[in-house]
Design a protein around this motif. Structure first.
Motif, PDB file in Angstrom:
ATOM      1  N   GLY A 195       0.822  -1.210   0.000  1.00 34.13           N
ATOM      2  CA  GLY A 195       0.000   0.000   0.000  1.00 34.13           C
ATOM      3  C   GLY A 195       0.854   1.257   0.000  1.00 34.13           C
ATOM      4  O   GLY A 195       0.545   2.234  -0.688  1.00 34.13           O
ATOM      5  N   ALA A 196       1.942   1.244   0.736  1.00 34.50           N
ATOM      6  CA  ALA A 196       2.832   2.408   0.786  1.00 34.50           C
ATOM      7  C   ALA A 196       3.538   2.601  -0.551  1.00 34.50           C
ATOM      8  O   ALA A 196       3.701   3.731  -1.013  1.00 34.50           O
ATOM      9  N   LYS A 197       3.934   1.503  -1.189  1.00 30.12           N
ATOM     10  CA  LYS A 197       4.583   1.604  -2.501  1.00 30.12           C
ATOM     11  C   LYS A 197       3.612   2.151  -3.542  1.00 30.12           C
ATOM     12  O   LYS A 197       3.976   2.973  -4.372  1.00 30.12           O
ATOM     13  N   ARG A 198       2.381   1.691  -3.476  1.00 24.09           N
ATOM     14  CA  ARG A 198       1.374   2.151  -4.439  1.00 24.09           C
ATOM     15  C   ARG A 198       1.083   3.628  -4.249  1.00 24.09           C
ATOM     16  O   ARG A 198       0.975   4.380  -5.214  1.00 24.09           O
ATOM     17  N   LEU A 199       0.974   4.066  -2.992  1.00 28.80           N
ATOM     18  CA  LEU A 199       0.718   5.476  -2.713  1.00 28.80           C
ATOM     19  C   LEU A 199       1.875   6.336  -3.206  1.00 28.80           C
ATOM     20  O   LEU A 199       1.665   7.407  -3.795  1.00 28.80           O
ATOM     21  N   GLU A 200       3.094   5.864  -3.021  1.00 34.42           N
ATOM     22  CA  GLU A 200       4.267   6.603  -3.498  1.00 34.42           C
ATOM     23  C   GLU A 200       4.253   6.692  -5.027  1.00 34.42           C
ATOM     24  O   GLU A 200       4.536   7.736  -5.605  1.00 34.42           O
ATOM     25  N   TRP A 201       3.897   5.590  -5.692  1.00 32.68           N
ATOM     26  CA  TRP A 201       3.814   5.575  -7.153  1.00 32.68           C
ATOM     27  C   TRP A 201       2.730   6.531  -7.639  1.00 32.68           C
ATOM     28  O   TRP A 201       2.930   7.275  -8.595  1.00 32.68           O
ATOM     29  N   LEU A 202       1.566   6.536  -6.969  1.00 35.99           N
ATOM     30  CA  LEU A 202       0.478   7.440  -7.341  1.00 35.99           C
ATOM     31  C   LEU A 202       0.889   8.899  -7.185  1.00 35.99           C
ATOM     32  O   LEU A 202       0.588   9.730  -8.047  1.00 35.99           O
ATOM     33  N   LYS A 203       1.571   9.215  -6.106  1.00 39.01           N
ATOM     34  CA  LYS A 203       2.022  10.589  -5.893  1.00 39.01           C
ATOM     35  C   LYS A 203       2.991  11.018  -6.986  1.00 39.01           C
ATOM     36  O   LYS A 203       2.936  12.152  -7.469  1.00 39.01           O
ATOM     37  N   GLU A 204       3.873  10.111  -7.382  1.00 40.92           N
ATOM     38  CA  GLU A 204       4.837  10.426  -8.439  1.00 40.92           C
ATOM     39  C   GLU A 204       4.135  10.665  -9.770  1.00 40.92           C
ATOM     40  O   GLU A 204       4.464  11.589 -10.500  1.00 40.92           O
ATOM     41  N   LYS A 205       3.138   9.846 -10.090  1.00 38.97           N
ATOM     42  CA  LYS A 205       2.391  10.004 -11.339  1.00 38.97           C
ATOM     43  C   LYS A 205       1.496  11.237 -11.296  1.00 38.97           C
ATOM     44  O   LYS A 205       1.272  11.886 -12.317  1.00 38.97           O
ATOM     45  N   ALA A 206       0.967  11.572 -10.123  1.00 40.62           N
ATOM     46  CA  ALA A 206       0.072  12.717  -9.994  1.00 40.62           C
ATOM     47  C   ALA A 206       0.803  14.042 -10.218  1.00 40.62           C
ATOM     48  O   ALA A 206       0.177  15.031 -10.602  1.00 40.62           O
ATOM     49  N   LYS A 207       2.099  14.071 -10.009  1.00 42.84           N
ATOM     50  CA  LYS A 207       2.863  15.301 -10.243  1.00 42.84           C
ATOM     51  C   LYS A 207       2.795  15.721 -11.709  1.00 42.84           C
ATOM     52  O   LYS A 207       2.788  16.903 -12.017  1.00 42.84           O
ATOM     53  N   ASN A 208       2.729  14.741 -12.606  1.00 39.12           N
ATOM     54  CA  ASN A 208       2.711  15.029 -14.038  1.00 39.12           C
ATOM     55  C   ASN A 208       1.299  15.132 -14.611  1.00 39.12           C
ATOM     56  O   ASN A 208       1.135  15.440 -15.784  1.00 39.12           O
ATOM     57  N   ALA A 209       0.275  14.862 -13.797  1.00 41.82           N
ATOM     58  CA  ALA A 209      -1.102  14.893 -14.288  1.00 41.82           C
ATOM     59  C   ALA A 209      -1.553  16.334 -14.521  1.00 41.82           C
ATOM     60  O   ALA A 209      -1.109  17.270 -13.852  1.00 41.82           O
ATOM     61  N   ILE A 210      -2.440  16.499 -15.499  1.00 41.45           N
ATOM     62  CA  ILE A 210      -2.972  17.818 -15.836  1.00 41.45           C
ATOM     63  C   ILE A 210      -4.464  17.836 -15.526  1.00 41.45           C
ATOM     64  O   ILE A 210      -5.207  16.958 -15.991  1.00 41.45           O
ATOM     65  N   ILE A 211      -4.894  18.822 -14.765  1.00 37.77           N
ATOM     66  CA  ILE A 211      -6.320  18.963 -14.458  1.00 37.77           C
ATOM     67  C   ILE A 211      -6.993  19.576 -15.680  1.00 37.77           C
ATOM     68  O   ILE A 211      -6.545  20.600 -16.196  1.00 37.77           O
ATOM     69  N   PRO A 212      -8.093  18.971 -16.172  1.00 39.45           N
ATOM     70  CA  PRO A 212      -8.737  19.465 -17.393  1.00 39.45           C
ATOM     71  C   PRO A 212      -9.363  20.850 -17.211  1.00 39.45           C
ATOM     72  O   PRO A 212      -9.775  21.219 -16.117  1.00 39.45           O
ATOM     73  N   THR A 213      -9.449  21.579 -18.298  1.00 35.83           N
ATOM     74  CA  THR A 213     -10.049  22.917 -18.279  1.00 35.83           C
ATOM     75  C   THR A 213     -11.547  22.810 -18.506  1.00 35.83           C
ATOM     76  O   THR A 213     -12.069  21.745 -18.842  1.00 35.83           O
ATOM     77  N   GLU A 214     -12.243  23.917 -18.326  1.00 30.76           N
ATOM     78  CA  GLU A 214     -13.687  23.957 -18.563  1.00 30.76           C
ATOM     79  C   GLU A 214     -14.014  23.658 -20.025  1.00 30.76           C
ATOM     80  O   GLU A 214     -14.996  23.000 -20.326  1.00 30.76           O
ATOM     81  N   LEU A 215     -13.191  24.151 -20.927  1.00 32.74           N
ATOM     82  CA  LEU A 215     -13.432  23.935 -22.347  1.00 32.74           C
ATOM     83  C   LEU A 215     -13.354  22.441 -22.705  1.00 32.74           C
ATOM     84  O   LEU A 215     -14.186  21.932 -23.464  1.00 32.74           O
ATOM     85  N   ALA A 216     -12.391  21.750 -22.135  1.00 32.17           N
ATOM     86  CA  ALA A 216     -12.233  20.319 -22.417  1.00 32.17           C
ATOM     87  C   ALA A 216     -13.322  19.482 -21.768  1.00 32.17           C
ATOM     88  O   ALA A 216     -13.565  18.350 -22.178  1.00 32.17           O
ATOM     89  N   SER A 217     -13.983  20.024 -20.757  1.00 37.08           N
ATOM     90  CA  SER A 217     -14.982  19.240 -20.036  1.00 37.08           C
ATOM     91  C   SER A 217     -16.410  19.682 -20.322  1.00 37.08           C
ATOM     92  O   SER A 217     -17.297  19.449 -19.521  1.00 37.08           O
ATOM     93  N   THR A 218     -16.644  20.300 -21.470  1.00 38.22           N
ATOM     94  CA  THR A 218     -17.983  20.734 -21.845  1.00 38.22           C
ATOM     95  C   THR A 218     -18.803  19.530 -22.298  1.00 38.22           C
ATOM     96  O   THR A 218     -18.370  18.756 -23.156  1.00 38.22           O
ATOM     97  N   LEU A 219     -19.985  19.382 -21.692  1.00 46.45           N
ATOM     98  CA  LEU A 219     -20.882  18.292 -22.071  1.00 46.45           C
ATOM     99  C   LEU A 219     -21.977  18.817 -22.984  1.00 46.45           C
ATOM    100  O   LEU A 219     -22.560  19.864 -22.723  1.00 46.45           O
ATOM    101  N   LYS A 220     -22.271  18.072 -24.021  1.00 45.64           N
ATOM    102  CA  LYS A 220     -23.348  18.424 -24.939  1.00 45.64           C
ATOM    103  C   LYS A 220     -24.416  17.342 -24.822  1.00 45.64           C
ATOM    104  O   LYS A 220     -24.151  16.168 -25.148  1.00 45.64           O
ATOM    105  N   PRO A 221     -25.639  17.708 -24.363  1.00 43.74           N
ATOM    106  CA  PRO A 221     -26.679  16.693 -24.152  1.00 43.74           C
ATOM    107  C   PRO A 221     -26.999  15.873 -25.396  1.00 43.74           C
ATOM    108  O   PRO A 221     -27.286  14.681 -25.299  1.00 43.74           O
TER     109      PRO A 221
END
Length: 159
Positions: free
Chosen positions: A62-88
């Motif tokens: 569990g500790a190794k997985r959490l460390e791996w997730l933290k390392e990968k999360a550093k490079n993650a990009i939070i999406p913008t409003e434009l990229a997350s627009t939903l069209k019904p």
């Protein structure tokens, strides 16, 4: 003289010799099996070997997985409003089922909202989604299209 199933061997003379040798070095069947397993690693299945290796590890997984997730999360990009627009029209006019993945915060938010009856046995379900959940929903539809529906069309029409 060979021993058959119905005959019992004469063990009176053999018992005395066996008792004297047993007192010097006693080996049970369990000891022999354990000794064979130590010497021959092929008797263990891969699952048993992996379990033993995991027990030997000092750091929990569990500790190794959490460390791996933290390392990968550093490079993650939070999406913008434009990229997350939903069209019904794109969401509801698709012929396939709708599968929506929501984070815990979105599920918690939606659990407090009441449903609204709209007639004909239908209920309007309020659905609030953050930018990450909306972006993932859009991405999921495009992946489904390119990785599932296009190969199906190719197979169906012999392209």
């Amino acid at each position: 003289m060979p021993v058959s199933r119905n005959e019992k061997p004469d063990t009176k003379s053999g018992e005395k010799n066996a008792k004297s040798s047993d007192s010097e070095d006693t080996i049970t069947l369990g000891d022999v099996v354990a000794d064979l397993q130590k010497k021959n690693p092929f008797l263990k299945t891969p699952m048993k070997r992996r379990r033993e290796e995991k027990k030997k590890e000092d750091e929990p997984t569990g500790a190794k997985r959490l460390e791996w997730l933290k390392e990968k999360a550093k490079n993650a990009i939070i999406p913008t409003e434009l990229a997350s627009t939903l069209k019904p029209e794109h969401v509801f006019l698709d012929s396939g089922p709708i599968i929506i993945h929501l984070c815990y915060d979105c599920r918690k938010f939606n659990s407090t909202k009441p449903t609204i009856p709209v007639g004909d046995g239908k209920v309007q379900l309020p659905l609030g989604m953050c930018t990450i959940c909306r972006s993932h929903f859009n991405r999921q539809r495009s992946v489904k299209f390119f990785e599932h529906e296009l190969p199906v069309c190719k197979k169906q029409y012999g392209l």
